[in-house]
Each structure stands twice: as C-alpha cells, then as structure tokens.
Design a protein around this motif. Sequence first.
Motif, short mmCIF file in Angstrom:
data_model
loop_
_atom_site.label_atom_id
_atom_site.label_comp_id
_atom_site.label_asym_id
_atom_site.label_seq_id
_atom_site.Cartn_x
_atom_site.Cartn_y
_atom_site.Cartn_z
N LEU A 56 0.78 -1.15 0.14
CA LEU A 56 0.14 -0.02 -0.11
C LEU A 56 0.88 1.13 -0.06
CD1 LEU A 56 -2.81 -0.76 2.40
CD2 LEU A 56 -3.00 -0.22 0.04
N GLY A 57 1.87 1.25 0.71
CA GLY A 57 2.81 2.42 0.82
C GLY A 57 3.62 2.81 -0.57
N ALA A 58 3.90 1.42 -1.14
CA ALA A 58 4.66 1.66 -2.30
C ALA A 58 3.96 2.14 -3.43
CB ALA A 58 5.37 0.18 -2.63
N TYR A 59 2.61 1.64 -3.37
CA TYR A 59 1.57 2.34 -4.37
C TYR A 59 1.27 3.58 -4.09
CZ TYR A 59 -2.59 2.38 -7.43
OH TYR A 59 -3.25 2.64 -8.43
N ALA A 60 1.09 3.75 -3.12
CA ALA A 60 0.71 5.32 -2.70
C ALA A 60 1.67 6.32 -3.06
CB ALA A 60 0.37 5.54 -1.42
N HIS A 63 2.32 6.56 -7.07
CA HIS A 63 1.31 7.33 -7.91
C HIS A 63 0.87 8.69 -7.13
CE1 HIS A 63 0.07 4.22 -10.28
NE2 HIS A 63 0.16 3.16 -9.36
N GLY A 64 1.61 8.88 -5.85
CA GLY A 64 1.56 10.68 -5.40
C GLY A 64 0.42 10.54 -4.90
N GLU A 65 -0.21 9.34 -4.21
CA GLU A 65 -1.61 9.36 -3.49
C GLU A 65 -1.69 9.08 -2.02
OE1 GLU A 65 -4.06 6.78 -5.77
OE2 GLU A 65 -3.85 7.85 -7.41
N THR A 66 -2.70 9.26 -1.41
CA THR A 66 -2.60 9.08 0.13
C THR A 66 -3.37 7.67 0.26
OG1 THR A 66 -4.60 10.54 0.30
CG2 THR A 66 -2.54 11.32 1.01
#
Length: 70
Positions: A56-60, A63-66
């Motif tokens: 989850l942290g890597a994906y966020a 993609h520059g998302e929370t």
Amino acid sequence: MGLIAVLVPATRAGRLARVAQRARTEGLALPPEVAELLAERITRNLRRLEGAVVRLGAYAALHGETVTLD
C-alpha cells in the motif's frame, strides 16, 4: 523426542498493532479504517499482513496518492 509448539493466530488487537507498527516503520500515514480492514481480512499470516502495508505504501508513493478506503 522433539520440541512441540502450539501456534495460535494473532488476535485482532495484535494484528492492528502490527499494522500500525509497520506503517510507522514505513513512514506511511494509514487511516484507522484502513488498518482495521487489513487486520480483519488478513488473519492467518503476519508476514502477509505486513506485506500488504508495504505494498500500500509503495503504491501510494508511486502514484503520489494517500491511502484511503476509496
């Protein structure tokens, strides 16, 4: 005779604590509802639970998302 060990699944509170600890380690702002969802869905394997937090942290970050439930 060998060593006998009884393995019991982690409690919900234990899984929540593990999620929160891993999120802090990763520097991830994880909303409580997301942590609860992970702890409810991944119940048998703590490595898999921690891996979900890392993913989850890597994906966020990628993609520059929370992280949210959305």
